[in-house]
Design a protein around this motif. Structure first.
Motif, PDB file in Angstrom:
ATOM      1  N   ARG A 119       2.797 -11.916  -5.974  1.00 20.42           N
ATOM      2  CA  ARG A 119       3.536 -12.945  -5.239  1.00 20.42           C
ATOM      3  C   ARG A 119       5.038 -12.777  -5.421  1.00 20.42           C
ATOM      4  NH1 ARG A 119      -0.294 -16.673  -3.699  1.00 20.42           N
ATOM      5  NH2 ARG A 119      -2.127 -16.883  -5.044  1.00 20.42           N
ATOM      6  N   LEU A 120       5.454 -11.809  -6.233  1.00 18.66           N
ATOM      7  CA  LEU A 120       6.873 -11.596  -6.514  1.00 18.66           C
ATOM      8  C   LEU A 120       7.465 -10.613  -5.510  1.00 18.66           C
ATOM      9  CD1 LEU A 120       6.590 -11.143 -10.389  1.00 18.66           C
ATOM     10  CD2 LEU A 120       7.150 -13.236  -9.135  1.00 18.66           C
ATOM     11  N   PRO A 121       8.522 -10.992  -4.785  1.00 18.91           N
ATOM     12  CA  PRO A 121       9.101 -10.085  -3.788  1.00 18.91           C
ATOM     13  C   PRO A 121       9.528  -8.750  -4.370  1.00 18.91           C
ATOM     14  CG  PRO A 121       9.980 -12.308  -3.526  1.00 18.91           C
ATOM     15  CD  PRO A 121       9.195 -12.312  -4.804  1.00 18.91           C
ATOM     16  N   GLU A 122      10.057  -8.768  -5.610  1.00 20.04           N
ATOM     17  CA  GLU A 122      10.569  -7.523  -6.196  1.00 20.04           C
ATOM     18  C   GLU A 122       9.464  -6.543  -6.562  1.00 20.04           C
ATOM     19  OE1 GLU A 122      10.871 -10.684  -9.557  1.00 20.04           O
ATOM     20  OE2 GLU A 122      10.847 -10.584  -7.363  1.00 20.04           O
ATOM     21  N   ALA A 123       8.221  -7.006  -6.627  1.00 18.29           N
ATOM     22  CA  ALA A 123       7.134  -6.116  -7.026  1.00 18.29           C
ATOM     23  C   ALA A 123       6.863  -5.041  -5.980  1.00 18.29           C
ATOM     24  CB  ALA A 123       5.865  -6.924  -7.294  1.00 18.29           C
ATOM     25  N   SER A 124       7.095  -5.354  -4.709  1.00 15.29           N
ATOM     26  CA  SER A 124       6.847  -4.367  -3.650  1.00 15.29           C
ATOM     27  C   SER A 124       7.725  -3.130  -3.806  1.00 15.29           C
ATOM     28  CB  SER A 124       7.081  -4.996  -2.272  1.00 15.29           C
ATOM     29  OG  SER A 124       6.134  -6.006  -2.012  1.00 15.29           O
ATOM     30  N   ALA A 125       8.898  -3.298  -4.394  1.00 22.29           N
ATOM     31  CA  ALA A 125       9.815  -2.169  -4.568  1.00 22.29           C
ATOM     32  C   ALA A 125       9.278  -1.138  -5.545  1.00 22.29           C
ATOM     33  CB  ALA A 125      11.176  -2.677  -5.039  1.00 22.29           C
ATOM     34  N   LEU A 126       8.250  -1.473  -6.308  1.00 28.15           N
ATOM     35  CA  LEU A 126       7.680  -0.512  -7.250  1.00 28.15           C
ATOM     36  C   LEU A 126       6.966   0.628  -6.535  1.00 28.15           C
ATOM     37  CD1 LEU A 126       6.175  -3.003  -9.879  1.00 28.15           C
ATOM     38  CD2 LEU A 126       8.237  -1.611 -10.130  1.00 28.15           C
ATOM     39  N   VAL A 127       6.624   0.419  -5.260  1.00 25.82           N
ATOM     40  CA  VAL A 127       5.957   1.459  -4.464  1.00 25.82           C
ATOM     41  C   VAL A 127       6.936   1.940  -3.398  1.00 25.82           C
ATOM     42  CG1 VAL A 127       3.942   2.038  -3.049  1.00 25.82           C
ATOM     43  CG2 VAL A 127       3.753   0.315  -4.857  1.00 25.82           C
ATOM     44  N   PRO A 128       7.711   2.993  -3.662  1.00 25.64           N
ATOM     45  CA  PRO A 128       8.699   3.464  -2.683  1.00 25.64           C
ATOM     46  C   PRO A 128       8.053   3.839  -1.351  1.00 25.64           C
ATOM     47  CG  PRO A 128       9.008   4.526  -4.829  1.00 25.64           C
ATOM     48  CD  PRO A 128       7.701   3.802  -4.884  1.00 25.64           C
ATOM     49  N   LEU A 136       3.684  -3.882 -17.206  1.00 26.99           N
ATOM     50  CA  LEU A 136       3.163  -3.346 -15.946  1.00 26.99           C
ATOM     51  C   LEU A 136       4.204  -2.549 -15.172  1.00 26.99           C
ATOM     52  CD1 LEU A 136       1.154  -6.460 -14.660  1.00 26.99           C
ATOM     53  CD2 LEU A 136       0.292  -4.511 -15.981  1.00 26.99           C
ATOM     54  N   GLY A 137       5.391  -3.142 -14.979  1.00 29.28           N
ATOM     55  CA  GLY A 137       6.406  -2.485 -14.155  1.00 29.28           C
ATOM     56  C   GLY A 137       6.786  -1.112 -14.673  1.00 29.28           C
ATOM     57  N   CYS A 138       6.953  -0.984 -15.984  1.00 26.76           N
ATOM     58  CA  CYS A 138       7.316   0.317 -16.559  1.00 26.76           C
ATOM     59  C   CYS A 138       6.186   1.324 -16.420  1.00 26.76           C
ATOM     60  CB  CYS A 138       7.676   0.154 -18.038  1.00 26.76           C
ATOM     61  SG  CYS A 138       9.202  -0.772 -18.332  1.00 26.76           S
ATOM     62  N   VAL A 139       4.962   0.852 -16.294  1.00 28.55           N
ATOM     63  CA  VAL A 139       3.806   1.745 -16.181  1.00 28.55           C
ATOM     64  C   VAL A 139       3.721   2.367 -14.795  1.00 28.55           C
ATOM     65  CG1 VAL A 139       1.282   1.856 -16.291  1.00 28.55           C
ATOM     66  CG2 VAL A 139       2.555   0.435 -17.922  1.00 28.55           C
ATOM     67  N   VAL A 140       4.035   1.586 -13.774  1.00 28.58           N
ATOM     68  CA  VAL A 140       3.866   2.056 -12.396  1.00 28.58           C
ATOM     69  C   VAL A 140       4.620   3.354 -12.150  1.00 28.58           C
ATOM     70  CG1 VAL A 140       4.289   1.499  -9.964  1.00 28.58           C
ATOM     71  CG2 VAL A 140       3.426  -0.264 -11.513  1.00 28.58           C
ATOM     72  N   ALA A 141       5.797   3.482 -12.734  1.00 25.37           N
ATOM     73  CA  ALA A 141       6.601   4.696 -12.539  1.00 25.37           C
ATOM     74  C   ALA A 141       5.888   5.951 -13.037  1.00 25.37           C
ATOM     75  CB  ALA A 141       7.943   4.549 -13.249  1.00 25.37           C
ATOM     76  N   HIS A 142       4.915   5.783 -13.940  1.00 21.73           N
ATOM     77  CA  HIS A 142       4.194   6.932 -14.505  1.00 21.73           C
ATOM     78  C   HIS A 142       2.824   7.134 -13.861  1.00 21.73           C
ATOM     79  CE1 HIS A 142       7.264   7.344 -17.589  1.00 21.73           C
ATOM     80  NE2 HIS A 142       7.174   6.051 -17.814  1.00 21.73           N
ATOM     81  N   LEU A 143       2.495   6.311 -12.871  1.00 24.89           N
ATOM     82  CA  LEU A 143       1.270   6.511 -12.102  1.00 24.89           C
ATOM     83  C   LEU A 143       1.557   7.401 -10.900  1.00 24.89           C
ATOM     84  CD1 LEU A 143       0.033   2.796 -12.114  1.00 24.89           C
ATOM     85  CD2 LEU A 143      -0.955   4.684 -13.432  1.00 24.89           C
ATOM     86  N   ASP A 144       0.536   7.818 -10.206  1.00 22.21           N
ATOM     87  CA  ASP A 144       0.698   8.569  -8.961  1.00 22.21           C
ATOM     88  C   ASP A 144       1.084   7.574  -7.864  1.00 22.21           C
ATOM     89  OD1 ASP A 144       0.551  10.050  -6.672  1.00 22.21           O
ATOM     90  OD2 ASP A 144      -1.506  10.773  -6.998  1.00 22.21           O
ATOM     91  N   LEU A 145       2.365   7.531  -7.513  1.00 21.67           N
ATOM     92  CA  LEU A 145       2.866   6.514  -6.589  1.00 21.67           C
ATOM     93  C   LEU A 145       2.312   6.664  -5.175  1.00 21.67           C
ATOM     94  CD1 LEU A 145       6.583   6.163  -7.758  1.00 21.67           C
ATOM     95  CD2 LEU A 145       4.648   4.648  -8.212  1.00 21.67           C
ATOM     96  N   ARG A 146       1.791   7.836  -4.840  1.00 23.87           N
ATOM     97  CA  ARG A 146       1.167   8.003  -3.522  1.00 23.87           C
ATOM     98  C   ARG A 146      -0.242   7.434  -3.497  1.00 23.87           C
ATOM     99  NH1 ARG A 146       3.637  11.080   0.143  1.00 23.87           N
ATOM    100  NH2 ARG A 146       1.651  11.401   1.228  1.00 23.87           N
ATOM    101  N   LEU A 161       0.829  -1.200   0.000  1.00 20.98           N
ATOM    102  CA  LEU A 161       0.000   0.000   0.000  1.00 20.98           C
ATOM    103  C   LEU A 161       0.867   1.255   0.000  1.00 20.98           C
ATOM    104  CD1 LEU A 161      -2.687  -1.109   2.602  1.00 20.98           C
ATOM    105  CD2 LEU A 161      -2.972  -0.897   0.118  1.00 20.98           C
ATOM    106  N   PRO A 162       0.426   2.311  -0.689  1.00 21.05           N
ATOM    107  CA  PRO A 162       1.178   3.567  -0.724  1.00 21.05           C
ATOM    108  C   PRO A 162       0.911   4.416   0.506  1.00 21.05           C
ATOM    109  CG  PRO A 162      -0.799   3.774  -2.025  1.00 21.05           C
ATOM    110  CD  PRO A 162      -0.799   2.361  -1.486  1.00 21.05           C
ATOM    111  N   ALA A 163       1.462   5.619   0.475  1.00 25.08           N
ATOM    112  CA  ALA A 163       1.307   6.508   1.624  1.00 25.08           C
ATOM    113  C   ALA A 163      -0.141   6.937   1.817  1.00 25.08           C
ATOM    114  CB  ALA A 163       2.199   7.741   1.435  1.00 25.08           C
ATOM    115  N   ASP A 164      -0.852   7.212   0.723  1.00 22.12           N
ATOM    116  CA  ASP A 164      -2.238   7.654   0.805  1.00 22.12           C
ATOM    117  C   ASP A 164      -3.175   6.517   0.396  1.00 22.12           C
ATOM    118  OD1 ASP A 164      -1.272  10.150   1.525  1.00 22.12           O
ATOM    119  OD2 ASP A 164      -1.282  10.897  -0.547  1.00 22.12           O
ATOM    120  N   GLU A 165      -4.469   6.768   0.540  1.00 23.44           N
ATOM    121  CA  GLU A 165      -5.429   5.750   0.131  1.00 23.44           C
ATOM    122  C   GLU A 165      -5.278   5.484  -1.369  1.00 23.44           C
ATOM    123  OE1 GLU A 165     -10.054   4.862   1.054  1.00 23.44           O
ATOM    124  OE2 GLU A 165      -9.660   6.758   0.028  1.00 23.44           O
TER     125      GLU A 165
END
Length: 337
Positions: free
Chosen positions: A84-93, A67-77, A45-49
């Motif tokens: 189920r992939l451990p590395e996926a959590s890193a997409l949300v700083p 998908l992964g390249c898209v997340v960087a262009h979304l509002d990460l908050r 989960l991100p910082a905001d709802e």
């Protein structure tokens, strides 16, 4: 000529896929007995709802591009990631990761992005989206054959081209679509052109697939490699017992194998396949690339036409035309609209 998917609903496709994969699944279960437990699904989960939920099934390169390249262009908050992939959590700083169960609810989410409900986690989330009228957006992550999994009624499909959008939605008025382009081809086009170092072709294997009979593919590969001094490059998924037996027969027939594992552009050789994604990537990097089948079924001819693949013996395939805007950016805009 085939003009759309062979199966228009997901349950029919699943029954067909299970029948075609029965032998392979049985062999895999024996080989991996005792190692069938899936990792726990984690919701980050991100910082905001969160407003957007990205569901990441699978660990191949396709999810990173689609998908992964898209997340960087979304509002990460406001973006959550389920995987189920451990590395996926890193997409949300700075995100907070916790175990997820299908009963969990995210009331603020109004859009879900995934590779499709045919996957495990995306399939579990899809009913919740229907119940709450949440937009379910599906990103195309590979080339489409008639036996590709269909989208579900109500999905919004993000296609690589208008031809792919029409192919996925043919006979499916309840599935909407728009064209965003291919991140895979976008990134390939921005790399230096590959240098042709050797004119002997590399034939890309697809024995692992379920679209064509294994025996006919083996004959095709053996004939092509022995007639045109080509090397056979097995797909990484050709590790099952049946594939290994076919490899042994091909070697006895005089077929050489290319097993270096080096990327195709580094090999610097012409690339041939029946319908492999690698052929398009090779053409995008400037290598000679073709489709090949001595008597192609109608759907293979349609596939070559849809993706601009030339038939072996003619001029090499031209690189695909690219959109003006990076597909990952267009996808993010489509999800947040």
């Amino acid at each position: 000529m085939t003009t759309g998917l062979a199966y228009k609903d997901l349950e029919s496709w699943r029954r067909w896929s299970a029948r075609r994969s029965a032998v392979r699944t049985t062999l895999s279960a024996v080989r991996h007995r005792g190692r069938q437990t899936l990792p726990a699904a984690v919701l980050t989960l991100p910082a905001d709802e969160p407003r957007v939920l990205v569901v990441i099934d699978g660990g191949s390169a396709s999810w990173r591009l689609a998908l992964g390249c898209v997340v960087a262009h979304l509002d990460l908050r406001r973006t959550a990631v389920l995987s189920r992939l451990p590395e996926a959590s890193a997409l949300v700083p700075g995100g907070h990761a916790s175990p997820w169960t299908p009963g969990d609810r995210l009331p603020g989410v109004d859009a879900v992005l995934s590779l499709g409900a045919f996957n495990d986690l995306a399939g579990q989330v899809r009913p919740w989206c229907r119940e709450r009228d949440v937009r379910f957006v599906v990103a195309q992550h590979g080339l489409l054959t008639p036996w590709a999994p269909p989208s579900v009624d109500g999905d919004h499909y993000l296609a690589w081209s208008q031809a792919d959008a029409d192919f996925q939605t043919a006979g499916r008025p309840a599935v909407t679509s728009e064209v965003v382009g291919s991140q895979m081809l976008w990134e390939a086009a921005r790399l230096p052109a590959a240098e042709l170092l050797d004119d002997r072709p590399v034939m890309l294997g697809q024995l692992h697939g379920i679209e064509l009979p294994r025996a006919s593919e083996q004959r095709l590969y053996t004939d092509f490699c022995t007639r045109f001094d080509a090397d056979y490059r097995p797909h990484p998924n050709e590790a099952d017992a049946i594939s290994r037996a076919q490899h042994a027969m091909m070697r006895r027939a005089g077929v050489r194998f290319e097993t270096s594992g080096a990327p195709l552009p580094e090999l610097g050789r012409p690339v041939v396949s029946i319908f492999s994604t690698g052929t398009l990537e090779a053409a995008q990097r400037g290598l000679p690339a073709w489709g090949h089948h001595p008597d192609p079924p109608a759907w293979v001819r349609g596939f070559w036409s849809r993706y601009g693949l030339s038939q072996f013996g003619s001029a090499p395939s031209a690189p695909a035309e690219l959109p003006d805007v990076e597909p990952a950016i267009t996808t993010a805009r489509a999800v947040m609209s």
